[in-house]
Design a protein around this motif. Sequence first.
Motif, PDB file in Angstrom:
ATOM      1  N   CYS A 294      68.102 -64.366  24.816  1.00  0.00           N
ATOM      2  CA  CYS A 294      68.992 -65.377  24.839  1.00  0.00           C
ATOM      3  C   CYS A 294      68.284 -66.904  25.673  1.00  0.00           C
ATOM      4  O   CYS A 294      68.137 -67.793  25.275  1.00  0.00           O
ATOM      5  CB  CYS A 294      70.381 -65.331  25.470  1.00  0.00           C
ATOM      6  SG  CYS A 294      71.541 -64.202  24.232  1.00  0.00           S
ATOM      7  N   LEU A 295      67.475 -66.243  26.881  1.00  0.00           N
ATOM      8  CA  LEU A 295      66.959 -67.059  27.564  1.00  0.00           C
ATOM      9  C   LEU A 295      65.760 -67.776  26.754  1.00  0.00           C
ATOM     10  O   LEU A 295      65.391 -68.950  26.658  1.00  0.00           O
ATOM     11  CB  LEU A 295      66.282 -66.491  28.850  1.00  0.00           C
ATOM     12  CG  LEU A 295      67.081 -66.106  29.877  1.00  0.00           C
ATOM     13  CD1 LEU A 295      66.514 -65.410  30.940  1.00  0.00           C
ATOM     14  CD2 LEU A 295      67.693 -67.599  30.548  1.00  0.00           C
ATOM     15  N   THR A 296      65.027 -66.798  25.746  1.00  0.00           N
ATOM     16  CA  THR A 296      63.941 -67.266  25.078  1.00  0.00           C
ATOM     17  C   THR A 296      64.513 -68.556  23.831  1.00  0.00           C
ATOM     18  O   THR A 296      64.082 -69.494  23.683  1.00  0.00           O
ATOM     19  CB  THR A 296      63.289 -66.245  24.191  1.00  0.00           C
ATOM     20  OG1 THR A 296      62.998 -65.369  25.276  1.00  0.00           O
ATOM     21  CG2 THR A 296      62.306 -66.678  23.333  1.00  0.00           C
ATOM     22  N   LEU A 297      65.647 -68.184  23.053  1.00  0.00           N
ATOM     23  CA  LEU A 297      66.416 -69.035  22.103  1.00  0.00           C
ATOM     24  C   LEU A 297      66.535 -70.364  22.762  1.00  0.00           C
ATOM     25  O   LEU A 297      66.499 -71.472  22.372  1.00  0.00           O
ATOM     26  CB  LEU A 297      67.552 -68.371  21.666  1.00  0.00           C
ATOM     27  CG  LEU A 297      68.193 -69.156  20.674  1.00  0.00           C
ATOM     28  CD1 LEU A 297      67.490 -69.501  19.495  1.00  0.00           C
ATOM     29  CD2 LEU A 297      69.467 -68.427  20.311  1.00  0.00           C
TER      30      LEU A 297
ATOM     31  N   MET B 230      66.562 -64.985  14.658  1.00  0.00           N
ATOM     32  CA  MET B 230      66.873 -66.197  14.904  1.00  0.00           C
ATOM     33  C   MET B 230      65.868 -66.886  15.754  1.00  0.00           C
ATOM     34  O   MET B 230      65.546 -68.128  15.714  1.00  0.00           O
ATOM     35  CB  MET B 230      68.280 -66.428  15.581  1.00  0.00           C
ATOM     36  CG  MET B 230      68.901 -67.777  15.417  1.00  0.00           C
ATOM     37  SD  MET B 230      69.112 -68.279  13.789  1.00  0.00           S
ATOM     38  CE  MET B 230      70.059 -66.789  12.806  1.00  0.00           C
ATOM     39  N   ILE B 231      65.207 -66.166  16.685  1.00  0.00           N
ATOM     40  CA  ILE B 231      63.948 -66.579  17.592  1.00  0.00           C
ATOM     41  C   ILE B 231      62.752 -67.051  16.631  1.00  0.00           C
ATOM     42  O   ILE B 231      62.331 -68.103  16.966  1.00  0.00           O
ATOM     43  CB  ILE B 231      63.967 -65.796  18.676  1.00  0.00           C
ATOM     44  CG1 ILE B 231      65.153 -65.583  19.706  1.00  0.00           C
ATOM     45  CG2 ILE B 231      62.525 -66.093  19.356  1.00  0.00           C
ATOM     46  CD1 ILE B 231      64.912 -64.354  20.561  1.00  0.00           C
ATOM     47  N   PHE B 232      62.673 -66.158  15.719  1.00  0.00           N
ATOM     48  CA  PHE B 232      61.459 -66.446  14.957  1.00  0.00           C
ATOM     49  C   PHE B 232      61.833 -67.768  14.071  1.00  0.00           C
ATOM     50  O   PHE B 232      60.918 -68.672  14.099  1.00  0.00           O
ATOM     51  CB  PHE B 232      61.129 -65.205  13.837  1.00  0.00           C
ATOM     52  CG  PHE B 232      60.529 -64.234  14.592  1.00  0.00           C
ATOM     53  CD1 PHE B 232      59.906 -64.131  15.797  1.00  0.00           C
ATOM     54  CD2 PHE B 232      60.717 -62.768  14.075  1.00  0.00           C
ATOM     55  CE1 PHE B 232      59.239 -63.040  16.260  1.00  0.00           C
ATOM     56  CE2 PHE B 232      60.377 -61.650  14.583  1.00  0.00           C
ATOM     57  CZ  PHE B 232      59.638 -61.913  15.694  1.00  0.00           C
TER      58      PHE B 232
ATOM     59  N   CYS C 263      69.712 -60.972  10.574  1.00  0.00           N
ATOM     60  CA  CYS C 263      70.271 -60.731  11.781  1.00  0.00           C
ATOM     61  C   CYS C 263      71.687 -59.845  11.759  1.00  0.00           C
ATOM     62  O   CYS C 263      71.984 -58.809  12.200  1.00  0.00           O
ATOM     63  CB  CYS C 263      70.661 -61.957  12.833  1.00  0.00           C
ATOM     64  SG  CYS C 263      69.190 -62.818  13.244  1.00  0.00           S
ATOM     65  N   SER C 264      72.336 -60.244  10.653  1.00  0.00           N
ATOM     66  CA  SER C 264      73.663 -59.804  10.226  1.00  0.00           C
ATOM     67  C   SER C 264      73.408 -58.287   9.700  1.00  0.00           C
ATOM     68  O   SER C 264      74.316 -57.295  10.212  1.00  0.00           O
ATOM     69  CB  SER C 264      74.443 -60.572   9.211  1.00  0.00           C
ATOM     70  OG  SER C 264      74.652 -61.848   9.713  1.00  0.00           O
ATOM     71  N   PHE C 265      72.591 -58.081   8.890  1.00  0.00           N
ATOM     72  CA  PHE C 265      72.080 -56.624   8.102  1.00  0.00           C
ATOM     73  C   PHE C 265      71.716 -55.825   9.531  1.00  0.00           C
ATOM     74  O   PHE C 265      72.109 -54.484   9.529  1.00  0.00           O
ATOM     75  CB  PHE C 265      71.217 -56.656   7.264  1.00  0.00           C
ATOM     76  CG  PHE C 265      71.096 -55.367   6.534  1.00  0.00           C
ATOM     77  CD1 PHE C 265      72.061 -55.061   5.443  1.00  0.00           C
ATOM     78  CD2 PHE C 265      69.897 -54.689   6.848  1.00  0.00           C
ATOM     79  CE1 PHE C 265      71.756 -53.727   4.660  1.00  0.00           C
ATOM     80  CE2 PHE C 265      69.404 -53.507   6.125  1.00  0.00           C
ATOM     81  CZ  PHE C 265      70.824 -53.222   5.290  1.00  0.00           C
ATOM     82  N   SER C 266      71.153 -56.218  10.295  1.00  0.00           N
ATOM     83  CA  SER C 266      70.552 -55.296  11.297  1.00  0.00           C
ATOM     84  C   SER C 266      71.664 -54.870  12.307  1.00  0.00           C
ATOM     85  O   SER C 266      71.558 -53.784  12.828  1.00  0.00           O
ATOM     86  CB  SER C 266      69.362 -55.995  12.162  1.00  0.00           C
ATOM     87  OG  SER C 266      68.417 -56.233  11.449  1.00  0.00           O
TER      88      SER C 266
ATOM     89  N   GLY D  42      75.611 -67.512  11.774  1.00  0.00           N
ATOM     90  CA  GLY D  42      75.430 -68.842  11.112  1.00  0.00           C
ATOM     91  C   GLY D  42      75.676 -70.013  11.877  1.00  0.00           C
ATOM     92  O   GLY D  42      75.048 -71.039  11.891  1.00  0.00           O
ATOM     93  N   VAL D  43      76.617 -69.767  13.046  1.00  0.00           N
ATOM     94  CA  VAL D  43      76.709 -70.549  13.902  1.00  0.00           C
ATOM     95  C   VAL D  43      75.339 -70.852  15.054  1.00  0.00           C
ATOM     96  O   VAL D  43      74.995 -71.864  15.337  1.00  0.00           O
ATOM     97  CB  VAL D  43      77.771 -70.373  15.018  1.00  0.00           C
ATOM     98  CG1 VAL D  43      77.908 -71.257  16.286  1.00  0.00           C
ATOM     99  CG2 VAL D  43      79.071 -70.345  14.206  1.00  0.00           C
ATOM    100  N   PHE D  44      74.597 -69.793  15.335  1.00  0.00           N
ATOM    101  CA  PHE D  44      73.534 -69.785  16.158  1.00  0.00           C
ATOM    102  C   PHE D  44      72.440 -70.637  15.164  1.00  0.00           C
ATOM    103  O   PHE D  44      71.546 -71.208  15.737  1.00  0.00           O
ATOM    104  CB  PHE D  44      72.888 -68.580  16.360  1.00  0.00           C
ATOM    105  CG  PHE D  44      73.384 -67.965  17.774  1.00  0.00           C
ATOM    106  CD1 PHE D  44      73.046 -68.486  18.790  1.00  0.00           C
ATOM    107  CD2 PHE D  44      74.453 -66.916  17.375  1.00  0.00           C
ATOM    108  CE1 PHE D  44      73.715 -67.698  19.986  1.00  0.00           C
ATOM    109  CE2 PHE D  44      75.019 -66.612  18.586  1.00  0.00           C
ATOM    110  CZ  PHE D  44      74.822 -66.855  19.777  1.00  0.00           C
ATOM    111  N   ALA D  45      72.355 -70.242  13.805  1.00  0.00           N
ATOM    112  CA  ALA D  45      71.459 -71.046  12.776  1.00  0.00           C
ATOM    113  C   ALA D  45      71.754 -72.563  13.068  1.00  0.00           C
ATOM    114  O   ALA D  45      70.854 -73.383  12.701  1.00  0.00           O
ATOM    115  CB  ALA D  45      71.563 -70.432  11.320  1.00  0.00           C
ATOM    116  N   LEU D  46      73.271 -73.182  12.957  1.00  0.00           N
ATOM    117  CA  LEU D  46      73.542 -74.654  13.051  1.00  0.00           C
ATOM    118  C   LEU D  46      72.753 -75.009  14.387  1.00  0.00           C
ATOM    119  O   LEU D  46      72.137 -76.157  14.246  1.00  0.00           O
ATOM    120  CB  LEU D  46      74.764 -74.535  12.956  1.00  0.00           C
ATOM    121  CG  LEU D  46      75.326 -74.438  11.645  1.00  0.00           C
ATOM    122  CD1 LEU D  46      77.070 -74.465  11.769  1.00  0.00           C
ATOM    123  CD2 LEU D  46      74.985 -75.189  10.240  1.00  0.00           C
ATOM    124  N   LEU D  47      72.731 -74.472  15.577  1.00  0.00           N
ATOM    125  CA  LEU D  47      72.064 -74.760  16.658  1.00  0.00           C
ATOM    126  C   LEU D  47      70.615 -75.048  16.317  1.00  0.00           C
ATOM    127  O   LEU D  47      70.021 -75.878  16.893  1.00  0.00           O
ATOM    128  CB  LEU D  47      72.307 -73.842  17.665  1.00  0.00           C
ATOM    129  CG  LEU D  47      73.807 -73.478  18.288  1.00  0.00           C
ATOM    130  CD1 LEU D  47      73.961 -72.563  19.421  1.00  0.00           C
ATOM    131  CD2 LEU D  47      74.649 -75.017  18.643  1.00  0.00           C
TER     132      LEU D  47
END
Length: 244
Positions: free
Chosen positions: A118-121, A177-179, A206-209, A236-241
């Motif tokens: 989370c810090l990395t993101l 999501m970090i990638f 992410c969802s499947f994992s 999906g919300v994180f992807a919008l960010l």
Amino acid sequence: MSENPAGFNSYWPMEGDQTADQFSESGFYVSNPNVSYQQQHTTPVSFLVPNDNLAGGNMYGGYSDGPSMNTDFDNEPPLLEELGIEPSKILDRSLAVLNPFQSVPFDDVDLVGPVCYCLTLGGLLIVMGSKINFGYVYGLAVTSCLMMYFLLNLMTNTTAMTLTFVASVLGYSIIPMIFLSCLSLFIPLQTNVVGWALTALAIFWCSFSASQIFVSVSNDSNQRLLFVYPCILLYGVFALLVLF
């Protein structure tokens, strides 16, 4: 006068001497009235006489500073292990997220890896020039963990779905999501079809994992789609960010 075995010129009591009874069993000097004043005061002090009978003392009548501290620093565990940080487990669980078909048991709770991710993101969002700060990332993470915790406990009867366990799984599953955030530093994802396709792939990854881990813990593969759907909404919300 007897010869001093230690090399002193003063009077030294030997076996059979008249002054031998000046030394008590406790090792301290005791005056003898049958000995002259000069002989009593020229006799060496008693702490030079070896005596092992002193309670808590050494062989020369003195007292030690306390129990010896024999600390074996070579057998102490590493600092990371004392803090509860195990890099090997963090690496194994990260690889399990990157390869969802590899089963890695989450036998204990680990929040160090999710916090680091989370810090990395959040750091990547700052590098991208986004106005989103760490407060939004952590606020969304805490809210999503609480909602997923209540939802999973309604769907399953297992006691393994604790709040910390859900937070650990969701935190590790954010690695794709970090990638995507790293890729967005070089490619404008929101302006081309390839960017949207990569975003959709990261969300599904992410969802499947995460759902794969939830299924392995609950032992109920029939609810896989029910696990995937809320995870898609979450990531999906994180992807919008990341996109905006």
